[in-house]
Design a protein around this motif. Sequence first.
Motif, PDB file in Angstrom:
ATOM      1  N   PRO A   1       0.810  -1.222   0.000  1.00 54.96           N
ATOM      2  CA  PRO A   1       0.000   0.000   0.000  1.00 54.96           C
ATOM      3  C   PRO A   1       0.846   1.277   0.000  1.00 54.96           C
ATOM      4  O   PRO A   1       0.447   2.284  -0.590  1.00 54.96           O
ATOM      5  N   LEU A   2       2.025   1.216   0.645  1.00 47.21           N
ATOM      6  CA  LEU A   2       2.862   2.422   0.697  1.00 47.21           C
ATOM      7  C   LEU A   2       3.438   2.759  -0.682  1.00 47.21           C
ATOM      8  O   LEU A   2       3.636   3.930  -1.014  1.00 47.21           O
ATOM      9  N   MET A   3       3.698   1.728  -1.492  1.00 49.54           N
ATOM     10  CA  MET A   3       4.157   1.966  -2.869  1.00 49.54           C
ATOM     11  C   MET A   3       3.042   2.645  -3.664  1.00 49.54           C
ATOM     12  O   MET A   3       3.302   3.539  -4.474  1.00 49.54           O
ATOM     13  N   ILE A   4       1.793   2.230  -3.432  1.00 46.86           N
ATOM     14  CA  ILE A   4       0.666   2.851  -4.146  1.00 46.86           C
ATOM     15  C   ILE A   4       0.538   4.315  -3.706  1.00 46.86           C
ATOM     16  O   ILE A   4       0.292   5.205  -4.525  1.00 46.86           O
TER      17      ILE A   4
ATOM     18  N   SER B   1      -3.005   5.806   8.256  1.00 46.46           N
ATOM     19  CA  SER B   1      -3.201   7.122   7.630  1.00 46.46           C
ATOM     20  C   SER B   1      -1.893   7.908   7.642  1.00 46.46           C
ATOM     21  O   SER B   1      -1.536   8.552   6.655  1.00 46.46           O
ATOM     22  N   LEU B   2      -1.165   7.835   8.765  1.00 44.44           N
ATOM     23  CA  LEU B   2       0.107   8.557   8.872  1.00 44.44           C
ATOM     24  C   LEU B   2       1.116   8.007   7.858  1.00 44.44           C
ATOM     25  O   LEU B   2       1.748   8.769   7.115  1.00 44.44           O
ATOM     26  N   ALA B   3       1.244   6.690   7.821  1.00 44.55           N
ATOM     27  CA  ALA B   3       2.236   6.074   6.923  1.00 44.55           C
ATOM     28  C   ALA B   3       1.907   6.376   5.453  1.00 44.55           C
ATOM     29  O   ALA B   3       2.797   6.736   4.676  1.00 44.55           O
ATOM     30  N   LEU B   4       0.630   6.261   5.095  1.00 43.02           N
ATOM     31  CA  LEU B   4       0.237   6.525   3.709  1.00 43.02           C
ATOM     32  C   LEU B   4       0.420   8.001   3.372  1.00 43.02           C
ATOM     33  O   LEU B   4       0.906   8.351   2.281  1.00 43.02           O
ATOM     34  N   GLY B   5       0.036   8.872   4.317  1.00 44.27           N
ATOM     35  CA  GLY B   5       0.180  10.317   4.099  1.00 44.27           C
ATOM     36  C   GLY B   5       1.639  10.711   3.919  1.00 44.27           C
ATOM     37  O   GLY B   5       1.978  11.489   3.014  1.00 44.27           O
ATOM     38  N   VAL B   6       2.508  10.151   4.758  1.00 46.04           N
ATOM     39  CA  VAL B   6       3.937  10.476   4.664  1.00 46.04           C
ATOM     40  C   VAL B   6       4.506   9.997   3.324  1.00 46.04           C
ATOM     41  O   VAL B   6       5.239  10.720   2.648  1.00 46.04           O
ATOM     42  N   SER B   7       4.145   8.782   2.918  1.00 50.11           N
ATOM     43  CA  SER B   7       4.618   8.255   1.616  1.00 50.11           C
ATOM     44  C   SER B   7       4.208   9.181   0.482  1.00 50.11           C
ATOM     45  O   SER B   7       4.998   9.494  -0.409  1.00 50.11           O
TER      46      SER B   7
ATOM     47  N   ALA C   1       8.196   5.329  -0.157  1.00 56.38           N
ATOM     48  CA  ALA C   1       7.605   4.149   0.489  1.00 56.38           C
ATOM     49  C   ALA C   1       8.419   3.762   1.724  1.00 56.38           C
ATOM     50  O   ALA C   1       7.855   3.374   2.755  1.00 56.38           O
ATOM     51  N   ALA C   2       9.743   3.912   1.638  1.00 56.88           N
ATOM     52  CA  ALA C   2      10.597   3.608   2.802  1.00 56.88           C
ATOM     53  C   ALA C   2      10.302   4.581   3.947  1.00 56.88           C
ATOM     54  O   ALA C   2      10.240   4.173   5.114  1.00 56.88           O
ATOM     55  N   CYS C   3      10.101   5.870   3.626  1.00 59.26           N
ATOM     56  CA  CYS C   3       9.751   6.870   4.661  1.00 59.26           C
ATOM     57  C   CYS C   3       8.437   6.478   5.339  1.00 59.26           C
ATOM     58  O   CYS C   3       8.310   6.536   6.569  1.00 59.26           O
ATOM     59  N   GLY C   4       7.457   6.088   4.521  1.00 64.57           N
ATOM     60  CA  GLY C   4       6.154   5.681   5.065  1.00 64.57           C
ATOM     61  C   GLY C   4       6.301   4.458   5.966  1.00 64.57           C
ATOM     62  O   GLY C   4       5.685   4.382   7.036  1.00 64.57           O
TER      63      GLY C   4
END
Lengths: 115, 243
Positions: free
Chosen positions: A52-55, B194-200, B221-224
């Motif tokens: 999901p983080l890649m998306i 939400s935090l991880a996705l927002g940061v990415s 993605a690594a930051c997230g």
Amino acid sequence: MNAGMWLAVMSVALGTLAMRALPLVWMRRRLRRFGDEPGLDAMPPWLGVLGPLMIAALLGVSLAPQRQDLVGWLATLVGVAATLIVWRRTRALGWPVVAGVIAFGLVVIVARLWG
Amino acid sequence: MSSESIRHNSSAWLTGLREAIPLLGGYVPVAISFGLVATQAGFSTWEIVAISTLIYAGASQFLFVGMAAGGAPLWLTVAMTLLINIRHVVYAPNLAPWLTGSRWWPWLMHGLTDQVFALAHTRLPRIPAAQRLGWFTGAAVLAWSSWVGGSLLGAVAGEWLTHRWPLLGEVMPFALPALFLALLAPRFTSFRWSLALGVSMVAALALTLSGLTSVSIPLAAACGALCFYAVRHRPRIAGGIGS
């Protein structure tokens, strides 16, 4: 293209296919080791987080407007808002995209008419 | 194969095709640009079609023709192009739990671009196992053919098209962020996610605006991921507020 260039094209093509396909072969073997009912538990936890983080990262890259002026950013903001509003109502995939593109386009068109 | 399973497969194929239609808004204008740029770099129409068919990776194709036209050593061109594509190694393992036992899957991974991955990662878990191969084939084939067709169009008539309908090239690419947004929205389920996705997302946007597009996806993605695990491992302070 000369022979060297064709070789370069084929190397990149095979290399890219290997990067896309070989990790799948590795993961399938790992899943098979987990028995008859492989599932998410067999996946390394970091891999499940990374998907999901890649998306999200892809979304971030694609949000950078082509024209980085007020119109570009405003159109992006309005497009994002329209997409999210329609997604909240429909929970579907197609309509939010249509709404986002139309809203984005309207801002660009109005800006052109005024400009 | 029974007529029932053929009917199921063809309907899954069509569903995949239909659900991949939003990708065209992003693919076709970029593919037209690629065709135009590659023509200007001295590649013939059929060479451009061959590159798009065989490599099928947007950013790296632009880099490939740019470096080749600029006279860079071929080994360096190949190495840099592959380096850009290295993020793809995490895509297929993420889909693996939902892929069936068919031997076709590794070959179908040729169609696993960033956008097809994002779509498949969200949709495959919701599709019955028997229909997943058909669904993925339909989605991937539509995306692939639109990329190849767009490149051909760009090579043949790119200049004319961009002069004739400049607005289309400006507006249609918004289909991609809109699609990613619709795919990602259901995943904002907790503060941590939400935090991880927002940061990415913000990190990728910032890196792209700084001109670091090629490394922005894995770095963001690594930051997230760091944020995701930092929230989990945040130590509790005894006696503090809320403890």
